[in-house]
Design a protein around this motif. Structure first.
Motif, mmCIF file in Angstrom:
data_model
loop_
_atom_site.group_PDB
_atom_site.id
_atom_site.type_symbol
_atom_site.label_atom_id
_atom_site.label_comp_id
_atom_site.label_asym_id
_atom_site.label_seq_id
_atom_site.Cartn_x
_atom_site.Cartn_y
_atom_site.Cartn_z
ATOM 1 N N LEU A 205 0.331 -1.051 -0.266
ATOM 2 C CA LEU A 205 -0.322 -0.119 0.167
ATOM 3 C C LEU A 205 0.958 0.855 0.049
ATOM 4 O O LEU A 205 0.412 1.879 -0.938
ATOM 5 N N ASN A 207 4.057 0.944 -1.101
ATOM 6 C CA ASN A 207 5.081 1.860 -1.472
ATOM 7 C C ASN A 207 4.724 1.132 -2.927
ATOM 8 O O ASN A 207 5.913 1.838 -4.367
ATOM 9 N N ARG A 208 3.824 0.694 -3.396
ATOM 10 C CA ARG A 208 3.427 0.457 -4.653
ATOM 11 C C ARG A 208 2.187 0.642 -5.105
ATOM 12 O O ARG A 208 1.608 0.237 -6.135
ATOM 13 N N THR A 209 1.570 1.275 -4.799
ATOM 14 C CA THR A 209 0.321 1.735 -4.834
ATOM 15 C C THR A 209 0.036 2.995 -5.350
ATOM 16 O O THR A 209 1.209 4.396 -4.133
ATOM 17 N N SER A 210 -0.905 3.813 -6.225
ATOM 18 C CA SER A 210 -0.695 5.007 -5.997
ATOM 19 C C SER A 210 -1.658 6.230 -4.917
ATOM 20 O O SER A 210 -0.847 7.596 -3.962
ATOM 21 N N PHE A 211 -1.756 5.170 -3.759
ATOM 22 C CA PHE A 211 -1.942 6.335 -2.394
ATOM 23 C C PHE A 211 -1.103 6.248 -1.245
ATOM 24 O O PHE A 211 -0.821 7.067 -0.564
ATOM 25 N N VAL A 213 2.166 7.118 -2.700
ATOM 26 C CA VAL A 213 2.728 8.218 -3.077
ATOM 27 C C VAL A 213 1.440 9.820 -2.375
ATOM 28 O O VAL A 213 2.010 10.523 -2.182
ATOM 29 N N LEU A 214 0.357 9.980 -3.319
ATOM 30 C CA LEU A 214 -0.511 10.549 -2.861
ATOM 31 C C LEU A 214 -0.459 10.943 -1.324
ATOM 32 O O LEU A 214 -0.536 11.685 -0.886
ATOM 33 N N SER A 216 1.805 10.397 0.993
ATOM 34 C CA SER A 216 2.643 11.366 1.209
ATOM 35 C C SER A 216 2.808 12.124 0.567
ATOM 36 O O SER A 216 2.953 13.442 1.527
ATOM 37 N N LEU A 217 2.702 13.405 -0.321
ATOM 38 C CA LEU A 217 2.594 13.379 -0.793
ATOM 39 C C LEU A 217 1.452 15.112 0.061
ATOM 40 O O LEU A 217 1.948 15.716 0.185
ATOM 41 N N SER B 371 8.793 16.689 -1.148
ATOM 42 C CA SER B 371 9.552 15.602 -1.993
ATOM 43 C C SER B 371 9.604 14.595 -3.070
ATOM 44 O O SER B 371 9.858 16.063 -3.655
ATOM 45 N N GLU B 375 7.376 11.923 -7.082
ATOM 46 C CA GLU B 375 6.217 12.229 -6.822
ATOM 47 C C GLU B 375 5.711 13.540 -7.482
ATOM 48 O O GLU B 375 4.255 13.279 -7.884
ATOM 49 N N VAL B 387 -6.789 5.871 -6.751
ATOM 50 C CA VAL B 387 -5.912 6.031 -5.540
ATOM 51 C C VAL B 387 -5.666 4.539 -5.656
ATOM 52 O O VAL B 387 -4.435 4.337 -5.196
ATOM 53 N N LYS B 389 -4.613 1.834 -7.550
ATOM 54 C CA LYS B 389 -3.718 1.473 -8.480
ATOM 55 C C LYS B 389 -3.052 0.835 -8.139
ATOM 56 O O LYS B 389 -1.545 1.395 -7.702
ATOM 57 N N LEU B 390 -1.880 -0.196 -8.904
ATOM 58 C CA LEU B 390 -1.122 -0.586 -8.065
ATOM 59 C C LEU B 390 0.023 0.258 -9.317
ATOM 60 O O LEU B 390 -0.294 0.494 -10.210
ATOM 61 N N ILE B 391 1.833 0.309 -8.417
ATOM 62 C CA ILE B 391 2.231 1.343 -9.490
ATOM 63 C C ILE B 391 3.505 0.622 -9.193
ATOM 64 O O ILE B 391 4.122 -0.340 -8.681
#
Lengths: 347, 520
Positions: A205, A207-211, A213-214, A216-217, B371, B375, B387, B389-391
């Motif tokens: 969750l 390190n590998r999802t948009s959630f 990154v977002l 953290s931003l 950041s 990012e 939100v 989605k796997l990245i």
């Protein structure tokens, strides 16, 4: 990467400075510092039995600390892990106790669901107050801890009271043997499996999802993600709810596992140690696993100190406090200073 | 012209370093008494640092300052003021909650002696009247129009028999007529024997007011003080910009240095706007924390059209951008994007519809400085795709690196924090995120503020290219030269309303009148 490594090394260095400081204090107080370190090492890490104990204390701490990590990363200073841990344990006990006698395949999923939900709900209301009306979550979650603690006293001496209880602390009836996930008061494969699964899930969750990154931003600069079209309230609520759910899960594991019942005033520093772990780990999931085991080891060693070094078990609390002091002095993680800066803007 | 008169202010070998950056390098210059001197240069040329060294605010690493032939200890505001040097800052330094009389008293003495309000008001009314500042001493600073605030600030600077008055970019906040008024005031002061040093960045203004001009570039003295009788706009422009002919067309260069003619000329055939991308009708908002409410704003932006929003700062431009971004509360009207009514749609839906925003505040609204670059760069795409989605961070880092190279961002690693970029590179990072193939309407709010020549030219080129691809662009700027140079149409805002619309050829006088409401 270099920056990250130096952060880790710095955190470890501060932990050791704190230990040294405690050694000096105890030496001056007339205890033997080398013996203290020796017994901490013995009690935490130098035997299979010691490792079992470290895991027994460390894994629930790991789960709760993960919740703190998620919430802090989102930029919300949810310090209510202790209350959420209690509420999870209480909800789980109500279900397990109420359905006592029903088949385990039915009761156990319901108990876990109730525990997770209990913790999540106890984080949801401060979250809603925060995102809807800007109420400072530090105040609400801290107050929530007291409410939950007193509610625990009430249910263990009221609705869930064990009529045959003779101990000093009021407690619930023991959880039915069929529903326990650890037969003894120690670790079990089931708890390890849960911790590993949840740990991997949270790592993905973050390190590998948009959630990841977002959030953290958003934690570092909420204004920027608003201009990107994010709904800050949803990201933030998710952080609160996940944090509460993980604390609730830890509470459920304690009730179904090592402790085996709900007791008044159980593990009164669990949630605060979890916050400390998250901060020492600098809000990284992987580091949280390592740091949680270390603090689990300290907790396990606390039981040995009176026997081996003649120190009171509370010596471990002094060590924890010293570590907390040094970690906070190390300077807040950047994202938290950013949070407090932006809070003024919002106000 | 500079010979024969006494020297009012002299700087000797002044060097200032901010970290590894040399803001000023061995600048030596003498300003003659009783004249109006201009100091010009691009953003980052060291103009403001120079002014602050002279006023004792910044202590130079090397060098000295002399006032009227006497050495003044550097880096000491009190000593500099005692020697007769005063500075009016670019962003005003009067406390907004003070009344005019209180601000004057505080600025003059800064002392805590006892006084009554009536006393103060009586004392300062005379002083303000003698300088021709029409303001009630009882009014609060924050309630005054920008132009009056500046006049009060100048009056404050003149309380103590100042011999040298430095004004740091005083024209940046003023309308064209406000600039004329300021220049009149400065000429009166000059007649009274005050030496005026103006930090400017528009050649037109230099030639209109100054007796001498001094040019700084990259922290170094290029020339000066040169009598303005001996220079012309083209030579001065070359002196300010240096040899960057390759990246700038002539009209762009003139726009950058404010050398364009007063009366507009036919620069290029106006683009023919296609069907409307943005259609605002009768939009009104509640008063916004960041500016006045919009009142009945009607505005269209067509396909392939750059519409410039002109206006003195604080006349509703921020509210307009916030309303378009669903961050200000509408009380009436409709907003249509590419034919879809989005009045009640959140920003995410509007972005899905092709809206892109380059916000006013690069460092708070545009980027998360602590950041990583990747990012910041990927935020828009991540929000678009959901939100959960796997990245793959590694793939995003690679994509970010590639994109930033295309946009000519100077960086070391996609993991470095955005705060480590210079202003120009930070703006390019935002452009790389906001100017993509799916964009249909780009709102660019002050996109070149604080950027150097190269970065400014880059931003202009990017906006023009986006327009040529068919994007509609709404450009908000307080720099009329910039607007004149790249807008296909200019709309003037005043107090939250649209107060006039202009097309090529633009006339400074007409647009200036619309900006201040003098046209009605």
């Amino acid at each position: 990467m270099i920056g990250y490594l130096t952060q880790v090394i710095r955190a470890i260095a501060f932990v050791f400075i704190a230990l040294l400081l405690c050694g000096v204090i105890f030496e001056f107080a007339g205890f033997s510092a080398p013996l203290m370190f020796q017994s901490i090492a013995d009690g935490a890490f130098l035997s299979v039995r010691a490792w079992e104990n470290s895991l027994r204390w460390g894994l629930p701490l790991f789960l709760t600390a993960l919740g703190v990590v998620i919430s802090f990363r989102c930029g919300f200073f949810n310090i209510g892990a202790q209350g959420q841990f209690y509420m999870g344990a209480i909800a789980a006990t109500f279900v397990a106790d109420g359905l006592n006698g029903a088949p385990a395949v039915l009761v156990m999923p319901l108990t876990f669901a109730a525990g997770i939900l209990g913790g999540a709900v106890w984080a949801l209301w401060p979250g809603l107050l925060r995102v809807r009306s800007g109420t400072d979550e530090v105040i609400t979650t801290l107050m929530g801890n007291f409410i939950a603690g007193l509610f625990l006293v009430y249910v263990t001496s009221g609705p869930l009271k064990d009529p045959s209880g003779t101990g000093q602390a009021a407690s619930s009836r023991p959880i039915g043997e069929a529903y326990r996930i650890a037969a003894t008061s120690s670790i079990s494969p089931a708890i390890i499996v849960i911790a590993v699964l949840v740990g991997v899930g949270m790592w993905v969750l973050v390190n590998r999802t948009s959630f990841g990154v977002l959030s953290s931003l958003a934690g570092r600069n909420p204004i920027m993600v608003v201009w990107q079209g994010a709904r800050l309230s949803r990201l933030g609520l998710a952080g609160f709810v996940i944090g509460g759910a993980l604390a609730g899960l830890a509470g459920t594991i304690e009730v179904l596992g090592p402790i085996g019942r709900l007791s008044s005033g159980m593990l009164p520093t669990h949630g605060f140690t979890a916050i400390l772990i998250a901060l020492v780990a600098n809000l990284s999931v992987l580091a949280t696993a390592v740091v949680a085991l270390f603090f689990g080891g300290l907790a396990a060693a606390g039981l040995y100190l009176p026997v081996l070094a003649g120190l009171p078990a509370a010596a471990i609390d002094i060590i924890n406090a010293a570590i907390a002091l040094f970690i906070t002095a190390r300077a807040w993680p950047k994202r938290l200073t950013g949070l407090f800066g932006s809070r003024q803007d919002a106000g | 012209m500079t010979t024969g008169t006494a020297t009012a202010l002299a700087c000797r070998d002044v060097s200032v370093n901010f970290g590894p950056v040399a803001a000023l390098a061995d600048v030596s210059v003498n300003f003659a008494e009783g004249m109006i001197h201009a100091v010009v240069g691009q953003n980052g040329a060291g103009k403001t640092t120079f002014a602050r060294v002279a006023a004792g605010i910044v202590r130079p690493d090397k060098g000295g300052v002399e006032i009227a032939g006497r050495e003044v200890p550097v880096g000491h505001v009190g000593q500099a003021r005692a020697a007769g040097i005063e500075i009016v800052h670019q962003s005003f330094a009067l406390p907004p909650s003070f009344t005019v009389a209180e601000a004057m008293e505080f600025g003059a003495n800064g002392s805590g002696s006892l006084y009554t309000r009536r006393d103060l008001e009586r004392r300062w009314t005379r002083h303000l009247e003698s300088l021709g500042v029409r303001v009630k001493p009882r009014e609060r600073i924050r309630d005054l129009p920008v132009e009056t605030q500046q006049a009060v600030e100048i009056a404050r600077a003149l309380v103590t028999d100042a011999r040298v008055l430095i004004l740091d970019e005083p024209t940046a906040v003023l309308s064209p007529s406000g600039i004329d008024n300021l220049f009149e005031r400065l000429k009166v002061m000059q007649a009274n024997g005050v030496t005026v040093i103006l930090i400017l960045h528009k050649i037109r203004e230099v030639l209109a007011i100054a007796d001498t001009v001094t040019v700084l570039r990259g922290g170094k003295l290029v020339e000066g003080p040169t009598s303005t009788a001996e220079v012309d706009a083209a030579r001065l422009a070359a002196s300010i910009i240096g040899s960057t002919d390759d990246i700038l067309s002539e009209t762009d260069r003139d726009a950058l240095v404010g050398a364009a003619e007063d009366e507009g000329k036919e620069t290029e055939p106006a683009h023919h706007a296609g069907p409307a991308i943005l259609d605002m009708r009768g939009v009104s908002t509640r008063p916004d924390p960041e500016g006045p409410a919009l009142e009945n704003v009607a505005l269209t932006v067509g396909r392939g059209e750059i519409v410039g929003i002109a206006g003195v700062e604080g006349n509703g431009q921020r509210t307009l951008v916030r309303a378009l971004s669903h961050l200000a509360d509408l009380t009436g009207g409709t907003i249509t994007l590419s034919g879809v009514e989005v009045t009640h749609h959140p920003l995410s839906a509007r972005r899905a519809n092709g809206l892109r925003v380059i916000p006013f505040e690069r460092n708070s609204e545009g980027l998360s400085l602590s950041s990583a670059l990747w990012e910041n760069w990927s935020a828009r795409a991540l929000l678009r795709d959901g939100v959960l989605k796997l990245i793959s961070p590694a793939r995003l880092r690679r994509a970010c690196t590639a994109a930033l190279q295309v946009w000519d961002v100077r960086f070391n690693s996609p993991n470095q924090p955005a705060g480590s970029l210079s202003g120009g590179n930070a703006q390019k990072l935002i452009l790389a995120r906001e100017v993509d193939d799916e964009a249909t309407l780009i709102i660019a709010a002050q996109p070149t503020r604080g950027l150097d020549v190269g970065a400014t030219a880059f931003v202009w080129r990017s906006l023009r290219e986006a327009r040529d691809r068919g994007c509609g662009i709404l450009l908000i700027s307080s720099d009329l030269d910039e607007l004149f140079d790249i807008s296909d149409r200019i709309v003037v805002m005043l107090s939250g309303r649209i107060n006039g619309e202009f097309s090529h050829p633009y006339h400074l006088g007409e647009i200036g009148a619309a900006m201040t409401g003098a046209d009605r």
